[in-house]
Design a protein around this motif. Structure first.
Motif, PDB file in Angstrom:
ATOM      1  N   MET A 145       8.530  13.242   3.513  1.00 52.94           N
ATOM      2  CA  MET A 145       7.571  14.318   3.770  1.00 52.94           C
ATOM      3  C   MET A 145       8.135  14.915   2.270  1.00 52.94           C
ATOM      4  N   ASP A 146       6.643  15.997   2.177  1.00 52.80           N
ATOM      5  CA  ASP A 146       6.844  17.031   0.942  1.00 52.80           C
ATOM      6  C   ASP A 146       6.948  18.641   2.016  1.00 52.80           C
ATOM      7  N   SER A 147       7.895  19.108   1.959  1.00 52.69           N
ATOM      8  CA  SER A 147       8.640  20.200   2.488  1.00 52.69           C
ATOM      9  C   SER A 147       7.645  21.300   2.118  1.00 52.69           C
ATOM     10  N   GLY A 148       6.817  21.178   0.794  1.00 56.00           N
ATOM     11  CA  GLY A 148       5.772  22.231   0.460  1.00 56.00           C
ATOM     12  C   GLY A 148       5.333  23.255   0.957  1.00 56.00           C
ATOM     13  N   ASN A 149       4.344  24.128   0.526  1.00 56.85           N
ATOM     14  CA  ASN A 149       3.248  24.676   1.541  1.00 56.85           C
ATOM     15  C   ASN A 149       2.443  24.772   1.282  1.00 56.85           C
TER      16      ASN A 149
ATOM     17  N   ALA B 182       3.958  18.456   3.539  1.00 54.53           N
ATOM     18  CA  ALA B 182       2.229  16.619   3.235  1.00 54.53           C
ATOM     19  C   ALA B 182       2.692  15.881   4.233  1.00 54.53           C
ATOM     20  N   PHE B 183       1.824  14.970   4.555  1.00 55.46           N
ATOM     21  CA  PHE B 183       2.622  13.565   5.090  1.00 55.46           C
ATOM     22  C   PHE B 183       1.909  12.283   5.187  1.00 55.46           C
ATOM     23  N   PRO B 184       2.816  11.650   4.938  1.00 56.71           N
ATOM     24  CA  PRO B 184       1.780  10.194   4.385  1.00 56.71           C
ATOM     25  C   PRO B 184       0.640  10.491   5.459  1.00 56.71           C
ATOM     26  N   VAL B 185      -0.496   9.632   4.060  1.00 57.36           N
ATOM     27  CA  VAL B 185      -2.072   8.963   4.478  1.00 57.36           C
ATOM     28  C   VAL B 185      -1.382   7.962   5.956  1.00 57.36           C
ATOM     29  N   GLY B 186      -2.731   8.610   5.924  1.00 65.40           N
ATOM     30  CA  GLY B 186      -3.155   7.012   6.790  1.00 65.40           C
ATOM     31  C   GLY B 186      -2.687   6.806   7.897  1.00 65.40           C
ATOM     32  N   ASP B 187      -2.950   5.493   9.228  1.00 65.42           N
ATOM     33  CA  ASP B 187      -2.346   5.868   9.955  1.00 65.42           C
ATOM     34  C   ASP B 187      -1.884   3.971  10.462  1.00 65.42           C
ATOM     35  N   VAL B 188      -0.090   4.520  10.703  1.00 64.17           N
ATOM     36  CA  VAL B 188       0.226   3.345  10.847  1.00 64.17           C
ATOM     37  C   VAL B 188       1.310   3.011  12.159  1.00 64.17           C
ATOM     38  N   ASP B 189       0.831   1.523  12.230  1.00 64.42           N
ATOM     39  CA  ASP B 189       1.321   0.816  13.512  1.00 64.42           C
ATOM     40  C   ASP B 189       2.413  -0.191  13.298  1.00 64.42           C
ATOM     41  N   PRO B 190       3.841   0.273  12.618  1.00 62.10           N
ATOM     42  CA  PRO B 190       4.855  -0.897  12.154  1.00 62.10           C
ATOM     43  C   PRO B 190       5.717  -1.591  13.046  1.00 62.10           C
ATOM     44  N   ASP B 191       5.881  -2.657  13.187  1.00 60.59           N
ATOM     45  CA  ASP B 191       6.787  -3.735  13.656  1.00 60.59           C
ATOM     46  C   ASP B 191       8.025  -2.887  13.615  1.00 60.59           C
ATOM     47  N   ALA B 192       8.377  -2.504  12.252  1.00 58.26           N
ATOM     48  CA  ALA B 192       9.475  -2.356  11.923  1.00 58.26           C
ATOM     49  C   ALA B 192       9.549  -1.413  10.517  1.00 58.26           C
ATOM     50  N   VAL B 193      10.801  -0.201  10.220  1.00 55.04           N
ATOM     51  CA  VAL B 193      10.728   0.466   9.027  1.00 55.04           C
ATOM     52  C   VAL B 193      12.269   0.727   9.011  1.00 55.04           C
ATOM     53  N   VAL B 194      11.865   0.072   7.173  1.00 55.60           N
ATOM     54  CA  VAL B 194      13.026   0.319   6.130  1.00 55.60           C
ATOM     55  C   VAL B 194      13.105   1.140   5.705  1.00 55.60           C
ATOM     56  N   VAL B 195      14.207   2.274   5.602  1.00 58.51           N
ATOM     57  CA  VAL B 195      14.924   3.589   4.858  1.00 58.51           C
ATOM     58  C   VAL B 195      15.575   3.527   3.391  1.00 58.51           C
ATOM     59  N   SER B 196      15.566   3.743   2.078  1.00 61.10           N
ATOM     60  CA  SER B 196      16.102   3.823   0.996  1.00 61.10           C
ATOM     61  C   SER B 196      17.890   4.797   0.924  1.00 61.10           C
ATOM     62  N   HIS B 197      17.194   6.082   1.581  1.00 64.24           N
ATOM     63  CA  HIS B 197      18.240   7.116   1.706  1.00 64.24           C
ATOM     64  C   HIS B 197      17.530   8.433   2.239  1.00 64.24           C
ATOM     65  N   GLY B 198      18.640   8.483   2.923  1.00 63.16           N
ATOM     66  CA  GLY B 198      18.291  10.250   3.603  1.00 63.16           C
ATOM     67  C   GLY B 198      17.951  11.951   2.572  1.00 63.16           C
ATOM     68  N   HIS B 199      17.154  11.349   2.168  1.00 60.40           N
ATOM     69  CA  HIS B 199      16.322  12.801   1.817  1.00 60.40           C
ATOM     70  C   HIS B 199      15.004  12.322   1.635  1.00 60.40           C
TER      71      HIS B 199
ATOM     72  N   GLN C  24       0.766  -1.055   0.135  1.00 58.87           N
ATOM     73  CA  GLN C  24      -0.163   0.298   0.418  1.00 58.87           C
ATOM     74  C   GLN C  24       1.344   1.156   0.146  1.00 58.87           C
ATOM     75  N   LEU C  25       0.638   2.255  -0.842  1.00 52.45           N
ATOM     76  CA  LEU C  25       1.502   3.147  -0.621  1.00 52.45           C
ATOM     77  C   LEU C  25       0.813   4.763  -0.250  1.00 52.45           C
ATOM     78  N   LEU C  26       1.544   4.895   0.797  1.00 51.77           N
ATOM     79  CA  LEU C  26       1.167   6.297   1.297  1.00 51.77           C
ATOM     80  C   LEU C  26       1.044   7.421   1.141  1.00 51.77           C
ATOM     81  N   GLY C  27       2.149   7.501   0.275  1.00 57.44           N
ATOM     82  CA  GLY C  27       2.503   8.666  -0.089  1.00 57.44           C
ATOM     83  C   GLY C  27       3.564   8.085  -1.438  1.00 57.44           C
ATOM     84  N   GLY C  28       3.625   9.446  -2.063  1.00 59.85           N
ATOM     85  CA  GLY C  28       4.977   9.114  -3.665  1.00 59.85           C
ATOM     86  C   GLY C  28       3.994   8.323  -4.143  1.00 59.85           C
ATOM     87  N   ALA C  29       2.468   8.269  -3.900  1.00 59.50           N
ATOM     88  CA  ALA C  29       1.866   7.300  -5.492  1.00 59.50           C
ATOM     89  C   ALA C  29       1.755   8.926  -6.375  1.00 59.50           C
ATOM     90  N   ARG C  30       1.926   8.956  -7.843  1.00 57.48           N
ATOM     91  CA  ARG C  30       1.593   9.505  -8.666  1.00 57.48           C
ATOM     92  C   ARG C  30       2.050  10.800  -8.510  1.00 57.48           C
TER      93      ARG C  30
END
Ligand SMILES: [Zn+2]
Length: 412
Positions: A29-33, A36-53, A4-10
């Motif tokens: 996060m989208d630093s626009g004005n 904007a933040f990811p949608v939905g309510d998530v409570d994950p067991d783990a988070v994996v991150v691709s890169h530091g942007h 499920q894409l909670l952001g970055g979809a289209r």
């Protein structure tokens, strides 16, 4: 496997992916004005991150609110960059409704952090995860998620060509589905060496003619790339803004192995003069015949707010942009109209304005060459302004490609 894409979809910005409601990949996060933040309510067991942007990590501390303590997995540079960006967000927005997290949540990131190298499989939320070098910024990874039955390859942002800091991606691990970024799916770039040569020549000419060059550059990756070019082309330069910290961070022992040539960056750092950050000093530097590499890359903040007004009135001077300028940013306005709102004041710029494409993303041919290894694999297209159009183009060439919508659940 449920994706499920909670952001970055289209869209670009706030990249976030949820797997089976238990594993989160990126949380940006989208630093626009307004931001904007990811949608939905998530409570994950783990988070994996691709890169530091920011568009991949900007909301991560919010996952540590209340009693939630998911483990967070990334490479050492990605961890360091996330901390720099998060502190910057707190400094800019702390206490305001725009700030998605608190100081306390940020402090917890260090407690749950687990770093991993490339090609060293590890376990997270019951999945086997492997990082592969994505060639985008130091520490950037393709993320392979294996549940024992299905393997999903999340490309993250990637580059197929060599940069000064990094070699391009070469890993093409077997996968049953690929979630692929598409930022520049309709762009064809000249060879990197050509762009580098033109850029260096232009800077040299301006300095020779007695001008000052301001090079607005993102602090993460782009600033270091430009410093390496200044070293290679023997150009004196100053560096200012977030890029200073990040340059030092990339040269730390645990991060050096993520650089193509750590010695080049070390020499580039020696070649550049670090500005200590007082405006009086900045104004004196802006009066010299020199090159100043500084944030922000799109001119909406940072020390560029002092340098640009200081050099703008003289046509011998130059502003050399180093990347794509998003619509509505001062950088874009400046390119299109010759004036821009700098630090709250609209000003006309008589200095020359140029743009060079030092993108750290694959262009159309690069994305296509990557996907040639996955002709029989379902492709999910994300992270782009034209995801659906690109999925259509892939389908026309025989791929099984779709562009999921925000919040849509896809079974792979
Ligand atoms: Zn990126």
């Amino acid at each position: 496997m449920d994706v499920q894409l909670l952001g970055g979809a289209r869209e670009i910005g706030r990249s976030a992916i949820c797997i089976d409601d238990t594993l989160v990949l990126d949380f940006g996060m989208d630093s626009g004005n307004p931001p904007a933040f990811p949608v939905g309510d998530v409570d994950p067991d783990a988070v994996v991150v691709s890169h530091g942007h920011l568009d991949h990590v900007g909301s991560i501390p919010t996952l540590l609110s209340g009693d939630a303590r998911p483990s967070i997995h990334w490479t050492p540079p990605t961890y360091d960059l996330t901390m720099v960006l998060a502190r910057d967000t707190l400094k800019l927005h702390g206490g305001s409704y725009d700030c998605p997290f608190t100081e306390a949540e940020l402090a917890r990131v260090a407690e749950v952090s687990e770093t991993h190298g490339y090609r060293e499989p590890f376990e997270a939320a019951g999945y086997e995860i492997t990082f592969f070098d994505a060639g985008h910024v130091p520490g950037s990874a393709h993320v392979l998620v294996d549940d024992g039955d299905t393997r999903l390859l999340y490309t993250g942002d990637f580059h197929t060509d060599e940069q000064r800091l990094l070699a391009g991606t070469t890993a093409r691990p077997d996968a049953d589905a690929v979630l692929c970024e598409s930022t520049y799916s309709d762009v064809t770039r000249p060879p990197r060496e050509q762009i580098e040569r033109e850029f260096a020549e232009s800077l040299r000419t301006t300095v020779w003619e007695g001008g000052t060059v301001v090079v607005p550059a993102f602090g993460i990756g782009r600033t270091q790339e430009v410093l390496c070019l200044c070293e290679e082309y023997d150009l004196e330069c100053y560096v200012d803004g977030m890029g200073k910290r990040v340059t030092e961070l990339f040269l730390r022992d645990e991060n050096r192995e993520f650089l193509r040539d750590p010695d080049l960056l070390r020499r580039a750092k020696g070649n550049a003069r670090f500005v200590n950050g007082r405006d009086g000093q900045r104004k004196r530097i802006a009066a010299q015949n020199t090159v100043i590499v500084t944030t922000s890359g799109m001119l909406h903040g940072g020390p560029a707010m002092t340098y640009v007004p200081a050099i703008r009135s003289h046509p011998t001077n130059k502003i050399a942009m180093t990347g794509y300028q998003v619509e509505g940013t001062p950088g874009r306005d400046l390119l299109e109209t010759g004036s821009a709102e700098i630090d709250g004041r609209v000003m006309r710029v008589s200095a020359q304005v140029e743009q060079y494409d030092f993108s750290a993303h694959a262009d159309q041919a690069g994305i296509r060459s990557f996907l040639e290894s996955y002709t029989d694999t379902p492709i999910l297209v994300n992270h782009g302004d034209r995801c659906e159009a690109f999925a259509d183009e892939l389908r026309a060439d025989g791929y099984d490609a779709t562009a999921p919508e925000l919040g849509e659940r896809i079974e792979v």
